[in-house]
Design a protein around this motif. Structure first.
Motif, short mmCIF file in Angstrom:
data_model
loop_
_atom_site.label_atom_id
_atom_site.label_comp_id
_atom_site.label_asym_id
_atom_site.label_seq_id
_atom_site.Cartn_x
_atom_site.Cartn_y
_atom_site.Cartn_z
N LEU A 119 0.83 -1.20 0.00
CA LEU A 119 0.00 0.00 0.00
C LEU A 119 0.87 1.25 0.00
CD1 LEU A 119 -2.65 1.50 0.13
CD2 LEU A 119 -2.71 1.08 2.61
N ARG A 120 1.96 1.22 0.73
CA ARG A 120 2.87 2.38 0.75
C ARG A 120 3.38 2.68 -0.64
NH1 ARG A 120 6.87 0.85 4.47
NH2 ARG A 120 8.02 -0.20 2.81
N GLU A 121 3.78 1.66 -1.37
CA GLU A 121 4.29 1.87 -2.73
C GLU A 121 3.22 2.51 -3.61
OE1 GLU A 121 6.28 -0.67 -6.44
OE2 GLU A 121 5.83 -1.66 -4.54
N ALA A 122 1.99 2.01 -3.48
CA ALA A 122 0.89 2.57 -4.29
C ALA A 122 0.59 4.01 -3.88
CB ALA A 122 -0.35 1.70 -4.13
N MET A 123 0.62 4.28 -2.58
CA MET A 123 0.35 5.65 -2.11
C MET A 123 1.45 6.61 -2.54
SD MET A 123 -1.18 4.85 1.70
CE MET A 123 -1.12 6.57 2.18
N PHE A 124 2.69 6.20 -2.44
CA PHE A 124 3.79 7.07 -2.86
C PHE A 124 3.69 7.36 -4.37
CE2 PHE A 124 7.11 6.00 0.69
CZ PHE A 124 6.32 6.66 1.61
N ALA A 125 3.33 6.34 -5.15
CA ALA A 125 3.15 6.56 -6.59
C ALA A 125 2.00 7.54 -6.84
CB ALA A 125 2.88 5.23 -7.29
N GLY A 126 0.92 7.40 -6.07
CA GLY A 126 -0.20 8.33 -6.19
C GLY A 126 0.21 9.74 -5.86
N MET A 127 1.02 9.92 -4.83
CA MET A 127 1.49 11.26 -4.47
C MET A 127 2.34 11.87 -5.59
SD MET A 127 2.56 10.66 -0.50
CE MET A 127 1.50 9.68 0.55
N ARG A 128 3.22 11.08 -6.16
CA ARG A 128 4.07 11.59 -7.23
C ARG A 128 3.22 12.05 -8.41
NH1 ARG A 128 7.01 6.79 -5.95
NH2 ARG A 128 6.33 5.85 -7.92
N ARG A 129 2.20 11.27 -8.75
CA ARG A 129 1.32 11.65 -9.86
C ARG A 129 0.50 12.89 -9.52
NH1 ARG A 129 0.07 6.21 -9.69
NH2 ARG A 129 -2.00 6.68 -8.83
N ALA A 130 0.03 12.97 -8.29
CA ALA A 130 -0.91 14.01 -7.91
C ALA A 130 -0.27 15.38 -7.77
CB ALA A 130 -1.61 13.62 -6.61
N LEU A 131 1.04 15.42 -7.56
CA LEU A 131 1.72 16.71 -7.46
C LEU A 131 1.85 17.37 -8.82
CD1 LEU A 131 4.62 16.06 -4.92
CD2 LEU A 131 2.79 17.76 -4.67
N ARG A 132 1.62 18.66 -8.84
CA ARG A 132 1.90 19.44 -10.05
C ARG A 132 3.41 19.61 -10.19
NH1 ARG A 132 -2.79 23.72 -8.37
NH2 ARG A 132 -4.53 22.62 -9.36
N PRO A 133 3.90 19.85 -11.40
CA PRO A 133 5.32 20.15 -11.56
C PRO A 133 5.73 21.30 -10.64
CG PRO A 133 4.33 19.74 -13.69
CD PRO A 133 3.21 19.77 -12.71
#
Length: 211
Positions: A119-133
């Motif tokens: 779940l941590r891996e999925a959440m961290f990936a979600g955070m990376r996607r969700a951040l704007r440049p």
């Protein structure tokens, strides 16, 4: 433990007039105030009773506070009203939640260590996607040495962080600050005493792709 059972556990824990982790913001988060700008769109991950989301709103940010506990979010809304600020809340199972793409200027992820490795891996990936440049991630958690202190956090070592784990997880981002330290924290009855902590401030590159 199933997601439903875990949610019921947090609902029961928050079902008190007291705020389990207090009403003041996390000290690490508050120390990052100089990085904030009014109008930034912020996500407070697993924000519980709202102490961090409410503080961010008080700095002039537009805040979405997400959590799996309806009881926690109700208390978050009351805390926001008491402070004269507005936060948006969303009941979310973070194992299935749609983080979206390039939605947020800032993500605050403070003590989200209910998440095991998958779940941590999925959440961290979600955070990376969700951040704007150019967006910022502000993360604090416990290191594995926290198990010896027993002053808060999970009992499972696999849920805890070390610097190498965070560097690998956010290798595509600029690490502005990464610090391991043992410090006393006083956050309600939930986090109290000497603690093995790790702080991360990371910025998504301005030209980074969403993925």
């Amino acid at each position: 433990m199933t997601a439903t059972a875990d949610t019921a556990r947090w609902d029961a824990r928050y079902a008190t007039d007291d705020y389990v982790f207090g009403t003041a913001p996390n000290a690490f988060l508050a120390a990052q105030a100089h990085r904030l700008r009014p109008g930034m769109h912020a996500l407070a991950v697993a924000d519980g009773e709202g102490r961090n989301g409410v503080w961010l709103a008080g700095q002039g940010l537009r805040v979405l506070s997400v959590d799996a506990s309806a009881v926690g979010l109700e208390k978050a809304a009351r805390l926001a009203a008491a402070h004269g600020v507005r936060i948006d809340t969303e009941l979310a199972d973070l194992s299935a939640w749609d983080w979206g793409s390039e939605r947020f200027d800032l993500i605050a992820a403070i003590f989200i260590q209910f998440a095991g490795p998958a779940l941590r891996e999925a959440m961290f990936a979600g955070m990376r996607r969700a951040l704007r440049p150019g967006g910022l991630l502000l993360l604090q958690g416990y290191r594995t040495a926290q198990i010896g202190y027993g002053t808060g956090g999970p009992a499972q070592a696999e849920n805890l962080y070390e610097e190498a784990l965070l560097r690998e997880a956010f290798a595509g981002m600029e690490i502005l600050h990464l610090h391991s330290h043992d410090s006393v924290i006083e956050e309600g009855s939930g986090h109290r005493g000497m603690s093995a902590l790790i702080d991360l401030v990371a910025r998504k590159p301005p030209s980074a792709p969403a993925a």
